[in-house]
Each structure stands twice: as C-alpha cells, then as structure tokens.
Design a protein around this motif. Structure first.
Motif, PDB file in Angstrom:
ATOM      1  N   VAL A 126       2.642   9.556   1.206  1.00 28.10           N
ATOM      2  CA  VAL A 126       2.235  10.660   0.319  1.00 28.10           C
ATOM      3  C   VAL A 126       2.683  11.991   0.923  1.00 28.10           C
ATOM      4  O   VAL A 126       3.302  12.830   0.236  1.00 28.10           O
ATOM      5  CB  VAL A 126       0.701  10.653   0.103  1.00 28.10           C
ATOM      6  CG1 VAL A 126       0.267  11.875  -0.699  1.00 28.10           C
ATOM      7  CG2 VAL A 126       0.255   9.368  -0.587  1.00 28.10           C
ATOM      8  N   GLY A 171      -1.314   6.337  -3.924  1.00 28.51           N
ATOM      9  CA  GLY A 171      -2.125   6.563  -2.722  1.00 28.51           C
ATOM     10  C   GLY A 171      -3.612   6.562  -3.060  1.00 28.51           C
ATOM     11  O   GLY A 171      -4.427   5.986  -2.334  1.00 28.51           O
ATOM     12  N   LYS A 172      -3.955   7.185  -4.192  1.00 22.41           N
ATOM     13  CA  LYS A 172      -5.375   7.200  -4.625  1.00 22.41           C
ATOM     14  C   LYS A 172      -5.845   5.783  -4.933  1.00 22.41           C
ATOM     15  O   LYS A 172      -6.945   5.387  -4.561  1.00 22.41           O
ATOM     16  CB  LYS A 172      -5.533   8.083  -5.866  1.00 22.41           C
ATOM     17  CG  LYS A 172      -5.612   9.553  -5.538  1.00 22.41           C
ATOM     18  CD  LYS A 172      -6.323  10.342  -6.639  1.00 22.41           C
ATOM     19  CE  LYS A 172      -6.408  11.812  -6.263  1.00 22.41           C
ATOM     20  NZ  LYS A 172      -5.130  12.521  -6.460  1.00 22.41           N
ATOM     21  N   LYS A 173      -4.985   5.017  -5.642  1.00 25.13           N
ATOM     22  CA  LYS A 173      -5.350   3.626  -5.978  1.00 25.13           C
ATOM     23  C   LYS A 173      -5.498   2.794  -4.703  1.00 25.13           C
ATOM     24  O   LYS A 173      -6.376   1.934  -4.611  1.00 25.13           O
ATOM     25  CB  LYS A 173      -4.278   3.008  -6.891  1.00 25.13           C
ATOM     26  CG  LYS A 173      -4.327   3.517  -8.326  1.00 25.13           C
ATOM     27  CD  LYS A 173      -3.288   2.801  -9.180  1.00 25.13           C
ATOM     28  CE  LYS A 173      -3.248   3.350 -10.598  1.00 25.13           C
ATOM     29  NZ  LYS A 173      -4.484   3.084 -11.352  1.00 25.13           N
ATOM     30  N   THR A 174      -4.621   3.049  -3.723  1.00 28.91           N
ATOM     31  CA  THR A 174      -4.712   2.309  -2.456  1.00 28.91           C
ATOM     32  C   THR A 174      -6.038   2.599  -1.769  1.00 28.91           C
ATOM     33  O   THR A 174      -6.749   1.683  -1.338  1.00 28.91           O
ATOM     34  CB  THR A 174      -3.547   2.710  -1.511  1.00 28.91           C
ATOM     35  OG1 THR A 174      -2.304   2.415  -2.155  1.00 28.91           O
ATOM     36  CG2 THR A 174      -3.627   1.958  -0.182  1.00 28.91           C
ATOM     37  N   ARG A 175      -6.390   3.885  -1.676  1.00 23.11           N
ATOM     38  CA  ARG A 175      -7.636   4.258  -0.992  1.00 23.11           C
ATOM     39  C   ARG A 175      -8.848   3.678  -1.716  1.00 23.11           C
ATOM     40  O   ARG A 175      -9.780   3.191  -1.077  1.00 23.11           O
ATOM     41  CB  ARG A 175      -7.743   5.787  -0.872  1.00 23.11           C
ATOM     42  CG  ARG A 175      -6.784   6.351   0.182  1.00 23.11           C
ATOM     43  CD  ARG A 175      -7.206   7.734   0.638  1.00 23.11           C
ATOM     44  NE  ARG A 175      -7.254   8.708  -0.457  1.00 23.11           N
ATOM     45  CZ  ARG A 175      -6.188   9.303  -0.972  1.00 23.11           C
ATOM     46  NH1 ARG A 175      -4.990   9.024  -0.501  1.00 23.11           N
ATOM     47  NH2 ARG A 175      -6.306  10.167  -1.957  1.00 23.11           N
ATOM     48  N   ALA A 176      -8.797   3.718  -3.066  1.00 19.39           N
ATOM     49  CA  ALA A 176      -9.922   3.173  -3.839  1.00 19.39           C
ATOM     50  C   ALA A 176     -10.050   1.665  -3.576  1.00 19.39           C
ATOM     51  O   ALA A 176     -11.150   1.165  -3.334  1.00 19.39           O
ATOM     52  CB  ALA A 176      -9.717   3.444  -5.327  1.00 19.39           C
ATOM     53  N   GLN A 229      -0.884   7.189   3.451  1.00 22.46           N
ATOM     54  CA  GLN A 229      -0.940   8.655   3.439  1.00 22.46           C
ATOM     55  C   GLN A 229       0.340   9.248   4.029  1.00 22.46           C
ATOM     56  O   GLN A 229       0.757  10.339   3.651  1.00 22.46           O
ATOM     57  CB  GLN A 229      -2.173   9.154   4.205  1.00 22.46           C
ATOM     58  CG  GLN A 229      -3.447   9.062   3.392  1.00 22.46           C
ATOM     59  CD  GLN A 229      -3.326   9.788   2.050  1.00 22.46           C
ATOM     60  OE1 GLN A 229      -3.069   9.159   1.016  1.00 22.46           O
ATOM     61  NE2 GLN A 229      -3.495  11.094   2.034  1.00 22.46           N
ATOM     62  N   ARG A 282       0.842  -1.203   0.000  1.00 23.07           N
ATOM     63  CA  ARG A 282       0.000   0.000   0.000  1.00 23.07           C
ATOM     64  C   ARG A 282       0.868   1.240   0.000  1.00 23.07           C
ATOM     65  O   ARG A 282       1.927   1.255   0.622  1.00 23.07           O
ATOM     66  CB  ARG A 282      -0.847   0.062   1.275  1.00 23.07           C
ATOM     67  CG  ARG A 282      -1.780  -1.078   1.430  1.00 23.07           C
ATOM     68  CD  ARG A 282      -2.281  -1.167   2.839  1.00 23.07           C
ATOM     69  NE  ARG A 282      -3.068  -2.399   2.958  1.00 23.07           N
ATOM     70  CZ  ARG A 282      -3.993  -2.620   3.870  1.00 23.07           C
ATOM     71  NH1 ARG A 282      -4.237  -1.705   4.777  1.00 23.07           N
ATOM     72  NH2 ARG A 282      -4.662  -3.740   3.895  1.00 23.07           N
ATOM     73  N   GLU A 294       1.179  10.085  -5.111  1.00 25.90           N
ATOM     74  CA  GLU A 294      -0.200  10.594  -5.207  1.00 25.90           C
ATOM     75  C   GLU A 294      -1.103   9.566  -5.903  1.00 25.90           C
ATOM     76  O   GLU A 294      -2.170   9.232  -5.413  1.00 25.90           O
ATOM     77  CB  GLU A 294      -0.255  11.907  -5.997  1.00 25.90           C
ATOM     78  CG  GLU A 294       0.451  13.108  -5.364  1.00 25.90           C
ATOM     79  CD  GLU A 294      -0.246  13.667  -4.127  1.00 25.90           C
ATOM     80  OE1 GLU A 294      -1.412  13.305  -3.876  1.00 25.90           O
ATOM     81  OE2 GLU A 294       0.397  14.432  -3.398  1.00 25.90           O
ATOM     82  N   VAL A 295      -0.643   9.087  -7.073  1.00 24.76           N
ATOM     83  CA  VAL A 295      -1.471   8.155  -7.843  1.00 24.76           C
ATOM     84  C   VAL A 295      -1.607   6.824  -7.092  1.00 24.76           C
ATOM     85  O   VAL A 295      -2.704   6.270  -6.959  1.00 24.76           O
ATOM     86  CB  VAL A 295      -0.880   7.937  -9.259  1.00 24.76           C
ATOM     87  CG1 VAL A 295      -1.715   6.925 -10.037  1.00 24.76           C
ATOM     88  CG2 VAL A 295      -0.817   9.257 -10.015  1.00 24.76           C
TER      89      VAL A 295
END
Ligand code: HEM
Length: 124
Positions: free
Chosen positions: A39, A86-91, A36, A33, A83-84
């Motif tokens: 990030v 982190g977004k994929k992880t959260r999704a 944050q 993962r 950033e990318v």
C-alpha cells in the motif's frame, strides 16, 4: 537539481520494490494478502512520480505528457486497488471476512505494476 532528481528516482525505485517484493514473495502462497508495504509502495509511486515530473519541468526537460498520463492513470488504479485490497486483508486477518477476494486485488496490483514498468522503459 540533479541531486533532487536522483533522490526522487531512487525513492521511485524503492516504491516499485515495495510493491513487487511482497507480490513476488507470495507467488506460491495459497492465500494472497495486500501488505501495508505494498500500500505504501503504491502511494509512494504516485507521489514520487508526480514530483519527478515537476523536477523535469523545472529543468526544462521535455516531458511526454501522453506517457505520463498513462503512467499516472495506471498508478492511481494500482493505489486504489492496493488501498481497498489492504483494507480487506486487514479485516480478514482481524476475523471479519475472508482472504479469498483479496486474490483478485493482489493479481491486479502486481500485473499493473509490471504494465507501468513496461510503459516506463519501452515508451520512448
Ligand atoms: C507503479 C507505478 C510506477 C512504476 C512501476 C514506475 C516505474 C518507473 C521506472 C522503472 C522508471 C525508470 C525508467 C527509466 O529511467 O528508463 C520510472 C521513471 C519515471 N517515472 Fe515512473 N513509475 C510509476 C509511476 C509513475 C507516475 C505516477 C509518474 C508520474 C505521474 C511517473 C513518472 C516518472 C518519471 C518522470 C520518470 C523519469 C525520471 C527521470 O529519469 O528523471 N512514474 N518509472
């Protein structure tokens, strides 16, 4: 001005730790993962690095622009990947997609951070 330089340098090391700490912590994990913390660490490296250059210029310290250019380019790549990723992880954690593609981002963020440490300490 020395106090400012030391404060920024300490934050620069904390930012570095924020990327590498979670990275190393997951070395043996099967699913990787981008946290944050990573990030924010990547963002902090760009910001504190630029401010460190500003303080050096104000103190009339000679800054190696080629070295800083390489470090900035690598740090921006790390920040973008974080950033990318982190977004994929959260999704994925929210049930939208899976964590498998995050692995590549995670490896690149860790490896490029080590590259920037090598550039920082060995380019004199
Ligand atoms: C992930 C990204 C980065 C990592 C891992 C990193 C790592 C380091 C390390 C380990 C040092 C201490 C080296 C030493 O004192 O011998 C350092 C110092 C420094 N870094 Fe970075 N850095 C990063 C990004 C940046 C960026 C983007 C800039 C500028 C645009 C920058 C500018 C500087 C400067 C000016 C110093 C010297 C500070 C001083 O001694 O006054 N760094 N960095």
């Amino acid at each position: 001005m020395d106090v400012l330089r030391y404060a920024l340098l300490i934050l620069h090391f904390i930012g570095l730790a924020a990327i590498l700490g979670p990275f190393l912590d997951q070395l043996r994990a099967s699913a990787k993962r981008i946290t944050q913390t990573m990030v924010w660490g990547a963002r902090a490296q760009v910001l504190t690095g630029i401010l460190l250059v500003g303080v050096a210029e104000m103190n009339d310290v000679d800054v190696d622009h080629a070295k800083i250019g390489v470090k900035l380019a690598v740090a921006l790549a790390i920040a973008g990947l974080a950033e990318v990723g982190g977004k994929k992880t959260r999704a994925a954690l929210a049930g939208d997609g899976d964590l498998a593609p995050v692995r590549t981002f995670w490896w690149l963020v860790g490896a490029l951070t080590v590259v920037n440490i090598i550039v920082a300490v060995s380019w004199r």
